[in-house]
Design a protein around this motif. Structure first.
Motif, PDB file in Angstrom:
ATOM      1  N   HIS A 165       9.864  16.152  27.716  1.00 40.00           N
ATOM      2  CA  HIS A 165       8.600  16.410  28.441  1.00 40.00           C
ATOM      3  C   HIS A 165       7.545  15.335  28.187  1.00 40.00           C
ATOM      4  N   LEU A 166       7.789  14.126  28.735  1.00 43.13           N
ATOM      5  CA  LEU A 166       7.030  12.938  28.329  1.00 43.13           C
ATOM      6  C   LEU A 166       5.538  12.999  28.619  1.00 43.13           C
ATOM      7  N   ASP A 167       5.113  13.811  29.593  1.00 38.35           N
ATOM      8  CA  ASP A 167       3.679  13.926  29.895  1.00 38.35           C
ATOM      9  C   ASP A 167       3.167  15.344  29.659  1.00 38.35           C
ATOM     10  N   LYS A 168       3.700  15.988  28.629  1.00 37.11           N
ATOM     11  CA  LYS A 168       3.340  17.385  28.346  1.00 37.11           C
ATOM     12  C   LYS A 168       1.842  17.564  28.100  1.00 37.11           C
ATOM     13  N   ILE A 169       1.167  16.507  27.682  1.00 42.37           N
ATOM     14  CA  ILE A 169      -0.280  16.575  27.450  1.00 42.37           C
ATOM     15  C   ILE A 169      -1.019  17.014  28.701  1.00 42.37           C
ATOM     16  N   SER A 170      -0.430  16.776  29.875  1.00 42.05           N
ATOM     17  CA  SER A 170      -1.102  17.127  31.127  1.00 42.05           C
ATOM     18  C   SER A 170      -1.147  18.625  31.365  1.00 42.05           C
ATOM     19  N   MET A 171      -0.297  19.395  30.687  1.00 45.61           N
ATOM     20  CA  MET A 171      -0.268  20.840  30.924  1.00 45.61           C
ATOM     21  C   MET A 171      -1.613  21.464  30.591  1.00 45.61           C
ATOM     22  N   ASN A 172      -2.021  21.366  29.334  1.00 50.47           N
ATOM     23  CA  ASN A 172      -3.328  21.900  28.944  1.00 50.47           C
ATOM     24  C   ASN A 172      -4.464  20.945  29.302  1.00 50.47           C
ATOM     25  N   GLY A 173      -4.167  19.643  29.291  1.00 48.13           N
ATOM     26  CA  GLY A 173      -5.198  18.675  29.637  1.00 48.13           C
ATOM     27  C   GLY A 173      -5.749  18.879  31.033  1.00 48.13           C
ATOM     28  N   SER A 174      -4.874  19.240  31.978  1.00 48.73           N
ATOM     29  CA  SER A 174      -5.315  19.460  33.359  1.00 48.73           C
ATOM     30  C   SER A 174      -6.130  20.735  33.507  1.00 48.73           C
ATOM     31  N   LEU A 175      -5.979  21.654  32.563  1.00 50.96           N
ATOM     32  CA  LEU A 175      -6.817  22.854  32.592  1.00 50.96           C
ATOM     33  C   LEU A 175      -8.220  22.550  32.074  1.00 50.96           C
ATOM     34  N   MET A 176      -8.334  21.528  31.245  1.00 50.90           N
ATOM     35  CA  MET A 176      -9.652  21.069  30.808  1.00 50.90           C
ATOM     36  C   MET A 176     -10.324  20.237  31.899  1.00 50.90           C
ATOM     37  N   ASP A 177      -9.533  19.430  32.593  1.00 50.76           N
ATOM     38  CA  ASP A 177     -10.052  18.565  33.655  1.00 50.76           C
ATOM     39  C   ASP A 177      -8.995  18.506  34.749  1.00 50.76           C
ATOM     40  N   SER A 178      -9.245  19.191  35.848  1.00 49.25           N
ATOM     41  CA  SER A 178      -8.255  19.310  36.919  1.00 49.25           C
ATOM     42  C   SER A 178      -7.939  17.975  37.582  1.00 49.25           C
ATOM     43  N   THR A 179      -8.783  16.965  37.372  1.00 47.78           N
ATOM     44  CA  THR A 179      -8.552  15.652  37.978  1.00 47.78           C
ATOM     45  C   THR A 179      -7.836  14.688  37.034  1.00 47.78           C
ATOM     46  N   LEU A 180      -7.394  15.164  35.886  1.00 41.74           N
ATOM     47  CA  LEU A 180      -6.849  14.284  34.844  1.00 41.74           C
ATOM     48  C   LEU A 180      -5.780  13.337  35.388  1.00 41.74           C
ATOM     49  N   THR A 181      -4.762  13.889  36.062  1.00 44.66           N
ATOM     50  CA  THR A 181      -3.637  13.048  36.485  1.00 44.66           C
ATOM     51  C   THR A 181      -3.966  12.195  37.712  1.00 44.66           C
ATOM     52  N   GLU A 182      -5.175  12.329  38.226  1.00 43.72           N
ATOM     53  CA  GLU A 182      -5.603  11.484  39.347  1.00 43.72           C
ATOM     54  C   GLU A 182      -6.422  10.286  38.856  1.00 43.72           C
ATOM     55  N   GLN A 183      -6.782  10.289  37.584  1.00 40.29           N
ATOM     56  CA  GLN A 183      -7.664   9.243  37.079  1.00 40.29           C
ATOM     57  C   GLN A 183      -6.873   7.982  36.721  1.00 40.29           C
ATOM     58  N   GLU A 184      -7.484   6.825  37.042  1.00 42.71           N
ATOM     59  CA  GLU A 184      -6.803   5.543  36.874  1.00 42.71           C
ATOM     60  C   GLU A 184      -6.406   5.281  35.433  1.00 42.71           C
ATOM     61  N   TRP A 185      -7.281   5.589  34.484  1.00 41.88           N
ATOM     62  CA  TRP A 185      -6.984   5.307  33.080  1.00 41.88           C
ATOM     63  C   TRP A 185      -5.786   6.112  32.593  1.00 41.88           C
ATOM     64  N   TYR A 186      -5.682   7.394  33.064  1.00 38.68           N
ATOM     65  CA  TYR A 186      -4.560   8.237  32.671  1.00 38.68           C
ATOM     66  C   TYR A 186      -3.257   7.666  33.228  1.00 38.68           C
ATOM     67  N   ASN A 187      -3.261   7.308  34.496  1.00 34.65           N
ATOM     68  CA  ASN A 187      -2.061   6.788  35.126  1.00 34.65           C
ATOM     69  C   ASN A 187      -1.643   5.445  34.537  1.00 34.65           C
ATOM     70  N   ARG A 188      -2.598   4.652  34.114  1.00 32.93           N
ATOM     71  CA  ARG A 188      -2.267   3.385  33.457  1.00 32.93           C
ATOM     72  C   ARG A 188      -1.568   3.641  32.122  1.00 32.93           C
ATOM     73  N   LEU A 189      -2.085   4.608  31.354  1.00 31.14           N
ATOM     74  CA  LEU A 189      -1.457   4.943  30.078  1.00 31.14           C
ATOM     75  C   LEU A 189      -0.034   5.458  30.280  1.00 31.14           C
ATOM     76  N   LEU A 190       0.150   6.306  31.284  1.00 32.68           N
ATOM     77  CA  LEU A 190       1.474   6.872  31.541  1.00 32.68           C
ATOM     78  C   LEU A 190       2.440   5.796  32.035  1.00 32.68           C
ATOM     79  N   TRP A 191       1.965   4.928  32.921  1.00 29.28           N
ATOM     80  CA  TRP A 191       2.814   3.838  33.410  1.00 29.28           C
ATOM     81  C   TRP A 191       3.259   2.929  32.265  1.00 29.28           C
ATOM     82  N   ASP A 192       2.322   2.597  31.392  1.00 24.85           N
ATOM     83  CA  ASP A 192       2.663   1.739  30.250  1.00 24.85           C
ATOM     84  C   ASP A 192       3.684   2.419  29.341  1.00 24.85           C
ATOM     85  N   TYR A 193       3.528   3.731  29.141  1.00 23.14           N
ATOM     86  CA  TYR A 193       4.460   4.475  28.302  1.00 23.14           C
ATOM     87  C   TYR A 193       5.850   4.512  28.936  1.00 23.14           C
TER      88      TYR A 193
END
Length: 281
Positions: A165-193
């Motif tokens: 579950h490589l992006d499991k942080i998004s499960m609870n993280g998206s409940l804190m901020d529903s736009t989390l996985t739409e943000q450029e910085w998040y997607n850059r971190l995931l792409w690099d990983y």
């Protein structure tokens, strides 16, 4: 759909039934192979991980079941090993010396760099929210960065077969901020990983466990195209904690993998990882 799964939990950790019940369920469902992968021991006791004192009993039970059900299913013994730091993770000698058929690399516990305090980013959202306040002072971005930093270090050190579950942080993280996985910085971190995973030649699971209750797979379905683009070998695991869920949502995952052009998945066969075509019929 390839009938196999290598991420599952029985009552040696936080699973809800004995290992044998899961084996019987997979045989009844027509699985050709199945892996039991209890949460690894940690340097402290938790309610959800295998206790170090029970490791021998865990391995002996898998051996017993393998012998009992020989000829009916290929049964494998693995472990989902939590990376905490360079002194505790899949690459350390203790886990490398265990007679396991495979190892899963996983991050659930994330450390705040300045204080050294640790929080569980998995589990109930209420606990996550409180831990985020206490450990990361409500700084979700700081937590996410720490999660991907730890995950990347785990991949660099190696010692495991596939990432859970490589992006499991998004499960609870998206409940804190529903736009989390739409943000450029998040997607850059995931792409690099994911790029690092590809560089190291590590397999990744598509984890279907949370889809029924939360409408989420890991990685998020929208990142399946990145698995294809980066040519990362994948498998589809149910991460079942109940025997009746061993095949839950796996067919849907295969359908979405096909849609992005992924043509094969990985399975264990006679003790070795092999690539098998996805049936396009």
């Amino acid at each position: 759909m390839d009938l196999c799964t290598y991420h599952s939990h029985c009552d040696f950790c936080d699973g809800k039934a004995p290992a044998e019940d899961f084996v019987k369920a997979t045989i009844e469902a027509g699985f050709h192979s199945y892996g039991i992968s209890s949460h690894s021991p940690l340097p402290f006791e938790t309610r959800w991980s295998l206790s170090k004192r029970n490791v021998e009993a865990y391995l002996m039970e898998i051996k017993r079941l393998r012998e009992k059900y020989a000829g009916q299913i290929e049964l494998y013994g693995g472990m989902e090993i939590d990376y905490l730091n360079d002194d505790w993770g899949p690459a350390v000698e203790y886990f490398q010396r265990l007679p396991l058929d495979y190892r899963i690399g996983s991050v659930h516990l994330v450390t705040e760099e300045q204080t050294g305090e640790m929080m569980d980013m998995d589990g109930k959202f209420e606990d996550f929210r409180e831990n985020l306040r206490l450990v990361f002072h409500d700084d979700l971005k700081c937590l996410v960065k720490a999660y991907f930093k730890a995950s990347s270090r785990m991949v660099e050190l190696g010692g495991f077969d596939f990432v859970a579950h490589l992006d499991k942080i998004s499960m609870n993280g998206s409940l804190m901020d529903s736009t989390l996985t739409e943000q450029e910085w998040y997607n850059r971190l995931l792409w690099d990983y994911m790029s690092l995973i590809a560089e190291k030649g590590v397999m990744v699971e598509v984890n279907t466990k949370a889809y029924t209750r939360k409408g989420m797979m890991f990685p998020n379905v929208k990142y399946f195209k990145w698995l294809k683009e980066l040519n990362i070998p994948v498998m589809v695991n149910s991460d079942a904690h109940l025997p009746q869920l061993i095949n839950d949502n796996r067919a849907l995952a295969f359908e979405w993998l096909r849609e992005v052009g992924i043509k094969s998945t990985m399975r264990l066969h006679q003790g070795a990882w092999v690539e098998v075509p996805i049936d396009n019929k």
